[in-house]
Design a protein around this motif. Structure first.
Motif, PDB file in Angstrom:
ATOM      1  N   LEU A 284      51.041   1.619  79.027  1.00 15.52           N
ATOM      2  CA  LEU A 284      52.183   1.730  78.484  1.00 15.52           C
ATOM      3  C   LEU A 284      52.691   0.327  77.562  1.00 15.52           C
ATOM      4  O   LEU A 284      53.101   0.726  76.360  1.00 15.52           O
ATOM      5  N   TRP A 285      52.206  -0.738  78.378  1.00 15.43           N
ATOM      6  CA  TRP A 285      52.714  -1.910  77.584  1.00 15.43           C
ATOM      7  C   TRP A 285      51.813  -2.234  76.476  1.00 15.43           C
ATOM      8  O   TRP A 285      52.079  -2.816  75.612  1.00 15.43           O
ATOM      9  N   ARG A 286      50.681  -2.122  76.644  1.00 16.73           N
ATOM     10  CA  ARG A 286      49.643  -2.082  75.538  1.00 16.73           C
ATOM     11  C   ARG A 286      50.081  -1.296  74.514  1.00 16.73           C
ATOM     12  O   ARG A 286      49.913  -1.686  73.176  1.00 16.73           O
ATOM     13  N   GLN A 287      50.391   0.056  74.517  1.00 15.33           N
ATOM     14  CA  GLN A 287      50.806   0.693  73.448  1.00 15.33           C
ATOM     15  C   GLN A 287      52.186   0.283  72.862  1.00 15.33           C
ATOM     16  O   GLN A 287      52.141   0.234  71.529  1.00 15.33           O
ATOM     17  N   TRP A 288      52.995  -0.153  73.630  1.00 16.34           N
ATOM     18  CA  TRP A 288      54.512  -0.836  73.077  1.00 16.34           C
ATOM     19  C   TRP A 288      53.768  -2.176  72.368  1.00 16.34           C
ATOM     20  O   TRP A 288      54.444  -2.416  71.394  1.00 16.34           O
ATOM     21  N   TYR A 289      52.936  -3.088  72.905  1.00 16.38           N
ATOM     22  CA  TYR A 289      52.552  -4.155  72.260  1.00 16.38           C
ATOM     23  C   TYR A 289      51.950  -3.891  71.003  1.00 16.38           C
ATOM     24  O   TYR A 289      52.400  -4.816  69.797  1.00 16.38           O
ATOM     25  N   ASP A 290      51.236  -2.877  70.724  1.00 21.57           N
ATOM     26  CA  ASP A 290      50.468  -2.367  69.522  1.00 21.57           C
ATOM     27  C   ASP A 290      51.341  -1.517  68.453  1.00 21.57           C
ATOM     28  O   ASP A 290      50.757  -1.553  67.549  1.00 21.57           O
ATOM     29  N   GLN A 291      52.698  -1.262  69.116  1.00 19.80           N
ATOM     30  CA  GLN A 291      53.431  -0.719  68.015  1.00 19.80           C
ATOM     31  C   GLN A 291      53.751  -1.576  66.519  1.00 19.80           C
ATOM     32  O   GLN A 291      53.746  -3.079  66.759  1.00 19.80           O
ATOM     33  N   GLU A 292      54.035  -0.995  65.542  1.00 23.91           N
ATOM     34  CA  GLU A 292      54.163  -1.825  64.117  1.00 23.91           C
ATOM     35  C   GLU A 292      55.525  -2.595  64.296  1.00 23.91           C
ATOM     36  O   GLU A 292      55.751  -3.595  64.039  1.00 23.91           O
ATOM     37  N   ALA A 293      56.608  -1.677  64.953  1.00 22.62           N
ATOM     38  CA  ALA A 293      57.884  -2.116  65.185  1.00 22.62           C
ATOM     39  C   ALA A 293      58.365  -2.028  66.779  1.00 22.62           C
ATOM     40  O   ALA A 293      59.093  -1.171  67.093  1.00 22.62           O
ATOM     41  N   PRO A 294      57.651  -2.813  67.399  1.00 24.06           N
ATOM     42  CA  PRO A 294      58.349  -2.755  68.847  1.00 24.06           C
ATOM     43  C   PRO A 294      59.656  -3.057  69.361  1.00 24.06           C
ATOM     44  O   PRO A 294      60.036  -2.114  70.245  1.00 24.06           O
ATOM     45  N   GLU A 295      60.280  -3.760  68.479  1.00 22.37           N
ATOM     46  CA  GLU A 295      61.651  -3.962  68.710  1.00 22.37           C
ATOM     47  C   GLU A 295      62.386  -2.339  68.693  1.00 22.37           C
ATOM     48  O   GLU A 295      63.689  -2.447  68.996  1.00 22.37           O
ATOM     49  N   GLU A 296      62.091  -1.542  67.832  1.00 27.71           N
ATOM     50  CA  GLU A 296      62.518  -0.108  67.750  1.00 27.71           C
ATOM     51  C   GLU A 296      62.002   0.819  68.759  1.00 27.71           C
ATOM     52  O   GLU A 296      62.559   1.920  68.728  1.00 27.71           O
ATOM     53  N   ALA A 297      60.878   0.548  69.311  1.00 23.51           N
ATOM     54  CA  ALA A 297      60.399   1.431  70.080  1.00 23.51           C
ATOM     55  C   ALA A 297      60.835   1.401  71.403  1.00 23.51           C
ATOM     56  O   ALA A 297      61.488   0.350  72.046  1.00 23.51           O
ATOM     57  N   LYS A 298      60.664   2.478  72.152  1.00 24.96           N
ATOM     58  CA  LYS A 298      61.224   2.729  73.732  1.00 24.96           C
ATOM     59  C   LYS A 298      60.396   1.903  74.313  1.00 24.96           C
ATOM     60  O   LYS A 298      59.188   1.788  74.640  1.00 24.96           O
ATOM     61  N   ILE A 299      60.996   0.834  75.451  1.00 18.97           N
ATOM     62  CA  ILE A 299      60.211  -0.150  76.262  1.00 18.97           C
ATOM     63  C   ILE A 299      59.779   0.533  77.579  1.00 18.97           C
ATOM     64  O   ILE A 299      60.572   1.579  78.096  1.00 18.97           O
ATOM     65  N   PRO A 300      58.713   0.570  77.887  1.00 15.46           N
ATOM     66  CA  PRO A 300      58.080   1.161  79.115  1.00 15.46           C
ATOM     67  C   PRO A 300      58.863   0.847  80.406  1.00 15.46           C
ATOM     68  O   PRO A 300      59.269  -0.046  80.528  1.00 15.46           O
ATOM     69  N   ASP A 301      58.516   1.813  81.157  1.00 17.59           N
ATOM     70  CA  ASP A 301      58.589   1.332  82.836  1.00 17.59           C
ATOM     71  C   ASP A 301      60.217   1.284  82.994  1.00 17.59           C
ATOM     72  O   ASP A 301      60.818   0.598  84.012  1.00 17.59           O
ATOM     73  N   GLY A 302      61.085   2.070  82.368  1.00 20.43           N
ATOM     74  CA  GLY A 302      62.657   1.988  82.736  1.00 20.43           C
ATOM     75  C   GLY A 302      63.430   0.685  82.165  1.00 20.43           C
ATOM     76  O   GLY A 302      64.701   0.757  82.702  1.00 20.43           O
ATOM     77  N   PHE A 303      62.852  -0.086  81.582  1.00 20.46           N
ATOM     78  CA  PHE A 303      63.415  -1.247  81.183  1.00 20.46           C
ATOM     79  C   PHE A 303      64.465  -0.767  79.661  1.00 20.46           C
ATOM     80  O   PHE A 303      65.421  -1.579  79.748  1.00 20.46           O
ATOM     81  N   GLU A 304      63.967   0.275  79.236  1.00 26.42           N
ATOM     82  CA  GLU A 304      64.757   0.564  78.122  1.00 26.42           C
ATOM     83  C   GLU A 304      66.247   0.993  78.463  1.00 26.42           C
ATOM     84  O   GLU A 304      67.443   0.594  77.803  1.00 26.42           O
ATOM     85  N   ASP A 305      66.517   1.502  79.725  1.00 24.03           N
ATOM     86  CA  ASP A 305      67.846   1.860  80.015  1.00 24.03           C
ATOM     87  C   ASP A 305      68.519   0.708  80.639  1.00 24.03           C
ATOM     88  O   ASP A 305      69.863   0.869  81.089  1.00 24.03           O
ATOM     89  N   ARG A 306      67.753  -0.421  80.909  1.00 26.98           N
ATOM     90  CA  ARG A 306      68.871  -1.385  81.618  1.00 26.98           C
ATOM     91  C   ARG A 306      68.950  -2.784  80.784  1.00 26.98           C
ATOM     92  O   ARG A 306      69.339  -3.607  81.476  1.00 26.98           O
TER      93      ARG A 306
END
Length: 191
Positions: A94-116
Motif C-alpha cells: 500500500l505504501w509503495r502504491q502511495w509512493y508511486d502516485q503521480e500526486a501523492p499529496e492528494e491521494a489517500k494515505i494508507p493504513d488509517g493515517f488519512e483520518d488522523r
C-alpha cells in the motif's frame, strides 16, 4: 494586516521563492498561536539529515530510497507517526502504491493515517517520501492554515507600488530574464 505584509514582501521575491516565504510565514503564525511546535518544525526542516542508515532500523524494501527511510525514521519521532515504520513494514504494498502516485499529496494515505493527520503532518509525510512534491503539499497546508489567497500568484500592481514611492523613497525595478516592467511603467506614465 498579515496579507498586506505578505503582498509587500512577495513583491520583491522571485516567483520560485514566494511559496517558500508563504510557508515560513504560515509556520511562524502557527507557532505564535501555539498551534504548531518548534519540534514539529524541526522534524519538517531537518528530516533524517542527522541520522546514519547503519544506526537505525533496516528499511523493509529496496524501493524506499535511503534518504526517504531516514526521513521516515525521524518523522516517527512525532507522536502522530509513532507507528509509521511498523505500518510500512506491515503494508509495504500500500505504501509503495502511495509512493508511486503521480500526486501523492492528494491521494489517500494508507493504513488509517488519512483520518488522523493534519495538513501540516500530511506535508511532513509527503516531504519524507516524495520530497519533489513538498511545495505542492505546502500549498494545501498554507491554504488550510491562513487562507488560499496566500498561495495565489499576485501580479504586480504598478499603480499602488508607485503610490508608495516618494522623491526620497524611489521605486527600483530589478530586471531579470523574463521580467520586464517597461510596459507597466509606460502605461502608468500615460495615465
Amino acid at each position: 494586516m498579515t496579507y498586506s505584509i505578505y503582498l509587500y514582501i512577495q513583491r520583491g521575491l522571485f516567483e520560485r521563492h514566494k511559496m517558500t516565504f508563504a510557508l515560513m510565514l504560515t509556520n511562524k503564525i502557527l507557532i505564535s498561536a501555539k498551534s504548531l511546535s518548534h519540534e514539529a518544525i524541526g522534524i519538517f526542516l531537518k528530516g533524517g539529515g542527522s541520522l546514519n542508515a547503519n544506526d537505525v532500523r533496516k528499511k523493509p524494501k529496496d524501493w524506499i530510497p535511503d534518504k526517504c527511510w531516514l526521513d521516515m525514521v525521524a518523522l516517527s519521532q512525532h507522536p502522530t507517526f509513532h507507528d509509521l515504520l511498523e505500518s510500512v513494514y506491515r503494508n509495504d504494498g500500500l505504501w509503495r502504491q502511495w509512493y508511486d502516485q503521480e500526486a501523492p499529496e492528494e491521494a489517500k494515505i494508507p493504513d488509517g493515517f488519512e483520518d488522523r493527520i493534519t495538513p501540516f503532518e500530511r506535508m511532513c509525510l509527503v516531504k519524507s517520501l516524495r520530497e519533489d512534491r513538498t511545495l505542492v503539499a505546502a500549498q494545501a497546508y498554507i491554504s488550510h492554515a491562513i487562507g488560499g489567497r496566500f498561495v495565489e500568484s499576485v501580479p504586480l500592481n504598478m499603480e499602488s507600488t508607485w503610490g508608495e514611492s516618494t522623491p526620497y523613497v524611489p521605486l527600483i525595478c530589478l530586471l531579470s530574464p523574463g521580467a520586464d516592467p517597461t510596459k507597466l511603467i509606460e502605461e502608468l506614465a500615460k495615465r
